[in-house]
Scaffold this active site. Sequence first.
Site, PDB file in Angstrom:
ATOM      1  N   ALA A 108       7.802  -5.471   6.741  1.00  0.00           N
ATOM      2  CA  ALA A 108       8.645  -6.238   5.819  1.00  0.00           C
ATOM      3  C   ALA A 108       8.954  -5.432   4.563  1.00  0.00           C
ATOM      4  O   ALA A 108       9.477  -5.956   3.583  1.00  0.00           O
ATOM      5  CB  ALA A 108       7.972  -7.557   5.457  1.00  0.00           C
ATOM      6  N   ASP A 157       3.133   4.162  -2.055  1.00  0.00           N
ATOM      7  CA  ASP A 157       2.546   2.933  -1.531  1.00  0.00           C
ATOM      8  C   ASP A 157       1.025   2.938  -1.681  1.00  0.00           C
ATOM      9  O   ASP A 157       0.410   1.947  -2.068  1.00  0.00           O
ATOM     10  CB  ASP A 157       2.890   2.758  -0.044  1.00  0.00           C
ATOM     11  CG  ASP A 157       4.386   2.650   0.195  1.00  0.00           C
ATOM     12  OD1 ASP A 157       5.143   2.591  -0.794  1.00  0.00           O
ATOM     13  OD2 ASP A 157       4.794   2.643   1.369  1.00  0.00           O
TER      14      ASP A 157
HETATM   15  P1  ADP Z   1       5.203  -1.594   6.332  1.00  0.00           P
HETATM   16  O1  ADP Z   1       4.222  -0.633   5.787  1.00  0.00           O
HETATM   17  O2  ADP Z   1       6.474  -1.622   5.569  1.00  0.00           O
HETATM   18  O3  ADP Z   1       4.651  -2.968   6.531  1.00  0.00           O
HETATM   19  P2  ADP Z   1       5.055   0.205   8.536  1.00  0.00           P
HETATM   20  O4  ADP Z   1       5.892   0.373   9.755  1.00  0.00           O
HETATM   21  O5  ADP Z   1       4.905   1.357   7.622  1.00  0.00           O
HETATM   22  O6  ADP Z   1       5.622  -1.075   7.782  1.00  0.00           O
HETATM   23  O7  ADP Z   1       3.603  -0.225   8.951  1.00  0.00           O
HETATM   24  C1  ADP Z   1       3.406  -1.300   9.838  1.00  0.00           C
HETATM   25  C2  ADP Z   1       2.371  -0.902  10.856  1.00  0.00           C
HETATM   26  O8  ADP Z   1       1.073  -0.868  10.234  1.00  0.00           O
HETATM   27  C3  ADP Z   1       2.220  -1.917  11.976  1.00  0.00           C
HETATM   28  O9  ADP Z   1       3.151  -1.636  13.021  1.00  0.00           O
HETATM   29  C4  ADP Z   1       0.791  -1.664  12.428  1.00  0.00           C
HETATM   30  O10 ADP Z   1       0.724  -0.528  13.259  1.00  0.00           O
HETATM   31  C5  ADP Z   1       0.091  -1.325  11.119  1.00  0.00           C
HETATM   32  N1  ADP Z   1      -0.521  -2.545  10.548  1.00  0.00           N
HETATM   33  C6  ADP Z   1      -0.237  -3.092   9.353  1.00  0.00           C
HETATM   34  N2  ADP Z   1      -0.996  -4.197   9.136  1.00  0.00           N
HETATM   35  C7  ADP Z   1      -1.781  -4.340  10.229  1.00  0.00           C
HETATM   36  C8  ADP Z   1      -2.778  -5.292  10.627  1.00  0.00           C
HETATM   37  N3  ADP Z   1      -3.101  -6.333   9.875  1.00  0.00           N
HETATM   38  N4  ADP Z   1      -3.370  -5.111  11.821  1.00  0.00           N
HETATM   39  C9  ADP Z   1      -3.026  -4.076  12.606  1.00  0.00           C
HETATM   40  N5  ADP Z   1      -2.111  -3.177  12.291  1.00  0.00           N
HETATM   41  C10 ADP Z   1      -1.473  -3.278  11.121  1.00  0.00           C
HETATM   42 MG    MG Z   2       4.539   1.471   5.596  1.00  0.00          MG
END
Ligand code: ADP
Ligand code: MG
Length: 367
Positions: A108, A157
Amino acid sequence: MTTDSGSWVAPGRVNLIGEHTDYNDGFVLPLAIPLQATARVSRRDDRTVRARSRQRRAERREFTVDTEPGDVTGWASYVAGVFWAFRQAGHQVPGADIAVNSTVPGGAGLSSSAALECVVALALSDLAGLDLAPDELARLAQRAENDYVGMPCGVMDQMASMRGAEGQLVFLDTRSGHTEHVPFDLAAAGLALLVVDTRAPHRLVKGEYAERRADCEQAAKLLGVPALRDAELGDLTPDRLPDRLLRRARHVVTENARVLRVVEQLRAGTDPRAIGPELNASHDSLREDFEVTVPELDVAVATAVDAGAHGARMTGGGFGGSIIALVDDHAVEAVAAAVAAEFDRRGFTAPRHFTATAARGAHRLAT
Ligand code: ADP
Ligand code: MG
């Protein structure tokens, strides 16, 4: 101090302003938000790491502390990457059982990935008795994402997640690594920071991100400067840069200037409404010059401004994700409703919204 087990938290973030500047040695101004990743972690006597997540119930993972890039893919690569980065930095780390639960929605634009890396990094530092400083942990977390996960992100970040503080923005000079807190008390001014998650599907993020990064490096090279941080608006002429690179560079140069003006205004105690035009200008620049917006982001920003926001912009890397809007506190629901209605009219997925206050950075929970 070493510890055998405990619970740690690390927040997601929104970036107030300073987008795509962090890999150009520039300035960023994010805040940690009250959505966070929690990790319950206990030390193991062997070299095994077992990782699970509430959000990925079917995908439990097991690897060793000697993991190398490529061993672990998917969500747990963010966890394994942290172990790898610690080992690369020469730190001894124990095996561990790790249970993650996060309220930061993934993808998001709120940096669920940094929240995950940072919570593991802080827990591991405590488990191993390393007592690493927050900035060092942020850099190790970034290294995990760059070189293990394979996402060439800047350090914003992770620094926001590690260094966030209640009521404060994290002003970071990514060249020197120096951070300062800047007061950000919107409530006192009758304001709120509305975050709208557009839920636009993230597409091509990694590839596009890498391309923007390469464009910026190329532009700096053609200009003969170490990084776009060192370029000035007057340098950006068609005889020195082809059109696309000129626009990429112009975004970075003008965005850095916007960050500095916003910091100055907030420090001076000016009414925060005055930063609205800088937010709008940032979005325009990201749309026209850096080309990282998508229709959902543009529509959300334009609609929020039409509905009375003092300023609005996409936040995070772009290609989907969230927008932020600076709104009078009594107008939050009206502005959010206007965006939702416009999304409905256009057949976009229904957006989600919340208001963000500046929250504390990563820390261990008292048990
Ligand atoms: P953002 O950092 O903007 O949310 P990203 O694509 O950089 O999007 O990171 C999202 C990824 O981080 C997910 O696809 C997953 O692999 C990992 N991730 C984030 N939160 C979780 C969680 N609570 N449990 C497992 N994996 C997570
Ligand atoms: Mg990210």
